[in-house]
Design a protein around this motif. Structure first.
Motif, short mmCIF file in Angstrom:
data_model
loop_
_atom_site.label_atom_id
_atom_site.label_comp_id
_atom_site.label_asym_id
_atom_site.label_seq_id
_atom_site.Cartn_x
_atom_site.Cartn_y
_atom_site.Cartn_z
N ALA A 18 0.89 -1.28 0.09
CA ALA A 18 -0.12 -0.05 -0.20
C ALA A 18 0.77 1.18 -0.11
CB ALA A 18 -0.92 -0.12 1.30
N ALA A 19 1.94 1.25 0.93
CA ALA A 19 2.99 2.31 0.66
C ALA A 19 3.30 2.73 -0.70
CB ALA A 19 3.84 2.20 1.75
N GLU A 20 3.72 1.72 -1.63
CA GLU A 20 4.20 1.75 -2.84
C GLU A 20 2.98 2.30 -3.75
OE1 GLU A 20 8.23 -0.57 -3.66
OE2 GLU A 20 6.40 -1.41 -4.43
N ALA A 21 1.67 1.77 -3.55
CA ALA A 21 0.76 2.65 -4.28
C ALA A 21 0.54 3.78 -4.17
CB ALA A 21 -0.46 1.66 -3.71
N ALA A 22 0.68 4.26 -2.61
CA ALA A 22 0.29 5.66 -2.46
C ALA A 22 1.38 6.45 -3.09
CB ALA A 22 0.33 5.76 -1.06
N LEU A 23 2.66 6.07 -3.10
CA LEU A 23 3.82 6.75 -3.71
C LEU A 23 3.47 6.98 -5.24
CD1 LEU A 23 6.94 7.80 -2.92
CD2 LEU A 23 7.43 5.75 -4.32
N ALA A 24 3.02 5.71 -5.90
CA ALA A 24 3.06 5.79 -7.17
C ALA A 24 1.83 6.70 -7.60
CB ALA A 24 2.72 4.26 -7.78
N LEU A 31 -2.02 3.61 -13.65
CA LEU A 31 -2.63 2.28 -13.48
C LEU A 31 -1.69 1.71 -12.45
CD1 LEU A 31 -4.55 -0.02 -14.14
CD2 LEU A 31 -3.27 -0.43 -16.31
N ILE A 32 -2.18 1.16 -11.27
CA ILE A 32 -1.46 0.80 -10.16
C ILE A 32 -1.68 -0.98 -10.08
CG2 ILE A 32 -0.97 0.93 -7.66
CD1 ILE A 32 -1.66 3.96 -7.87
N ASP A 33 -0.63 -1.61 -10.42
CA ASP A 33 -0.54 -2.92 -10.52
C ASP A 33 0.31 -3.60 -9.41
OD1 ASP A 33 -0.46 -5.28 -12.06
OD2 ASP A 33 1.60 -5.15 -12.21
N ALA A 34 -0.82 -4.59 -8.67
CA ALA A 34 -0.25 -5.24 -7.59
C ALA A 34 0.64 -6.47 -7.93
CB ALA A 34 -1.32 -5.77 -6.60
N LYS A 35 1.93 -6.46 -7.64
CA LYS A 35 2.62 -7.32 -7.96
C LYS A 35 3.81 -7.70 -6.97
CE LYS A 35 4.37 -7.76 -12.07
NZ LYS A 35 4.99 -7.67 -13.56
N ALA A 56 -5.28 2.12 -1.18
CA ALA A 56 -4.34 3.11 -1.30
C ALA A 56 -4.20 3.96 -2.59
CB ALA A 56 -2.91 2.57 -0.75
N SER A 57 -4.73 3.32 -3.62
CA SER A 57 -4.89 3.72 -4.93
C SER A 57 -5.64 4.81 -5.43
CB SER A 57 -4.86 2.52 -6.27
OG SER A 57 -3.59 1.76 -5.69
N GLY A 58 -6.60 5.04 -4.50
CA GLY A 58 -7.56 6.22 -4.49
C GLY A 58 -8.53 5.93 -5.76
N ASP A 59 -8.39 6.97 -6.67
CA ASP A 59 -9.38 7.24 -7.98
C ASP A 59 -8.48 6.60 -9.02
OD1 ASP A 59 -7.31 9.01 -8.26
OD2 ASP A 59 -8.49 10.47 -8.97
N ARG A 60 -7.28 6.01 -8.89
CA ARG A 60 -6.50 5.60 -10.10
C ARG A 60 -6.96 3.93 -10.30
NH1 ARG A 60 -2.59 9.47 -10.54
NH2 ARG A 60 -3.69 10.97 -9.53
N VAL A 87 -10.19 -5.07 -7.14
CA VAL A 87 -9.05 -4.75 -8.16
C VAL A 87 -9.85 -4.54 -9.20
CG1 VAL A 87 -8.44 -6.95 -8.92
CG2 VAL A 87 -6.75 -5.08 -8.90
N ARG A 88 -9.51 -3.52 -10.36
CA ARG A 88 -10.43 -3.26 -11.67
C ARG A 88 -10.08 -4.40 -12.78
NH1 ARG A 88 -13.38 -3.33 -14.84
NH2 ARG A 88 -14.21 -1.67 -16.17
N TYR A 89 -8.75 -4.81 -12.58
CA TYR A 89 -8.46 -5.75 -13.72
C TYR A 89 -7.38 -6.79 -12.95
CZ TYR A 89 -9.17 -1.76 -17.08
OH TYR A 89 -9.89 -0.86 -17.81
N LEU A 90 -7.47 -8.16 -13.70
CA LEU A 90 -6.59 -9.16 -13.29
C LEU A 90 -5.82 -9.56 -14.40
CD1 LEU A 90 -9.23 -11.41 -11.32
CD2 LEU A 90 -7.23 -10.28 -10.18
N LYS A 91 -4.27 -10.01 -13.97
CA LYS A 91 -3.56 -10.23 -15.31
C LYS A 91 -3.08 -11.66 -14.78
CE LYS A 91 -0.19 -7.26 -15.67
NZ LYS A 91 0.80 -6.40 -14.89
N ILE A 92 -2.72 -12.45 -15.73
CA ILE A 92 -2.60 -13.69 -15.63
C ILE A 92 -1.72 -14.22 -16.84
CG2 ILE A 92 -4.32 -14.80 -16.69
CD1 ILE A 92 -4.06 -16.86 -14.01
N ALA A 93 -0.51 -14.88 -16.68
CA ALA A 93 0.25 -15.42 -17.74
C ALA A 93 -0.72 -16.35 -18.73
CB ALA A 93 1.48 -15.97 -17.12
N TRP A 94 -0.11 -16.27 -19.77
CA TRP A 94 -0.85 -17.39 -20.73
C TRP A 94 -0.08 -17.46 -22.01
CZ3 TRP A 94 -5.11 -19.83 -19.59
CH2 TRP A 94 -5.69 -20.55 -20.53
#
Ligand SMILES: O=C[C@H](O)COP(=O)(O)O
Length: 232
Positions: A18-24, A31-35, A56-60, A87-94
């Protein structure tokens, strides 16, 4: 995709908490991506950490990586584990050409297929992804060994991938050890977003902390790109 304009290229920043999300967010990520950068190219974070990042990403806009499954059934389980995080989008390896048998995409959350540059993806892979129900497709590097996306795939091939995504109504993304200097060439291809981790960290160490100055500079350079619809 409803949220991301095809004429504007967003800055995706991968964050681990969350701290990095706030910074970003404060320094211009679109687009803030959890990884989890400690767990390979597409390391998934625990659901509670993803929830905290979303808050922590607020309106992003937000996305979260769900891992590197071996088949459709495993992918379904990985996606289901993060489907309730907000989360708004999910990403998965394919893997390009993988059969969609057993793949059940979660209802109400667009899923982005992540293809690895090392597998040689191309525009011709996109129709099958659209048919499988993916809402977006991106290319990233798997190795994280210092080689950048364009060390694996030439610009014309990336251009045809982005164009094929547009033609099939899929959000597209490009990533893979990108540096700030990659922004003009790659943004000109018209993807929905450019994805960064290492290039926005101190000493370009993707396992280290994000550097706010680099995030702000990436946002500034992307903002300076002329939208495709306005380009000559
Ligand atoms: O989705 C974007 C990735 O997190 C990119 O990571 P990287 O810049 O370290 O290759």
């Amino acid at each position: 995709m409803p949220d991301i304009s095809p004429s504007r290229v967003r800055l995706l920043v991968s964050v681990r908490d969350a701290a990095e999300a706030a910074l970003a967010r404060v320094h211009g990520a679109g687009l803030i991506d959890a990884k989890d950068p400690d767990r390979g190219a597409l390391g998934a974070l625990p659901p509670e950490t993803v929830r905290a990042i979303v808050a922590a990403s607020g309106d992003r806009l937000t996305s979260a990586v769900a891992g590197e499954p071996h088949d459709g059934q495993e992918a379904s389980a990985c996606l289901a584990a993060l489907a309730g995080t907000g989360v708004r989008y999910l990403k998965i390896a394919w893997a390009p050409g993988r059969a969609a048998a057993g793949l059940m995409l979660p209802a109400g959350i667009p899923v982005i297929a992540v293809l690895f540059a090392e597998d040689g993806p191309e525009g011709a892979d996109v129709p099958a992804l659209a048919a499988a129900g993916f809402s977006g497709a991106m290319i990233d590097t798997k190795g994280k060994d210092g080689r950048r996306l364009t060390d694996h795939l030439p610009l014309p091939r990336l251009a045809s991938f982005a164009a094929s995504c547009r033609a099939h109504g899929l959000l597209s993304g490009l990533a893979g050890s990108l540096s700030l200097d990659d922004i003009p060439d790659l943004a000109a291809l018209g993807p929905g977003y450019l994805g960064f981790r290492g290039g926005l960290c101190a000493q370009a160490d993707r396992k280290g902390g994000l550097d706010p100055v680099r995030i702000a500079e990436a946002a500034r350079r992307l903002a300076a790109v002329v939208p495709r619809s306005e380009a000559a």
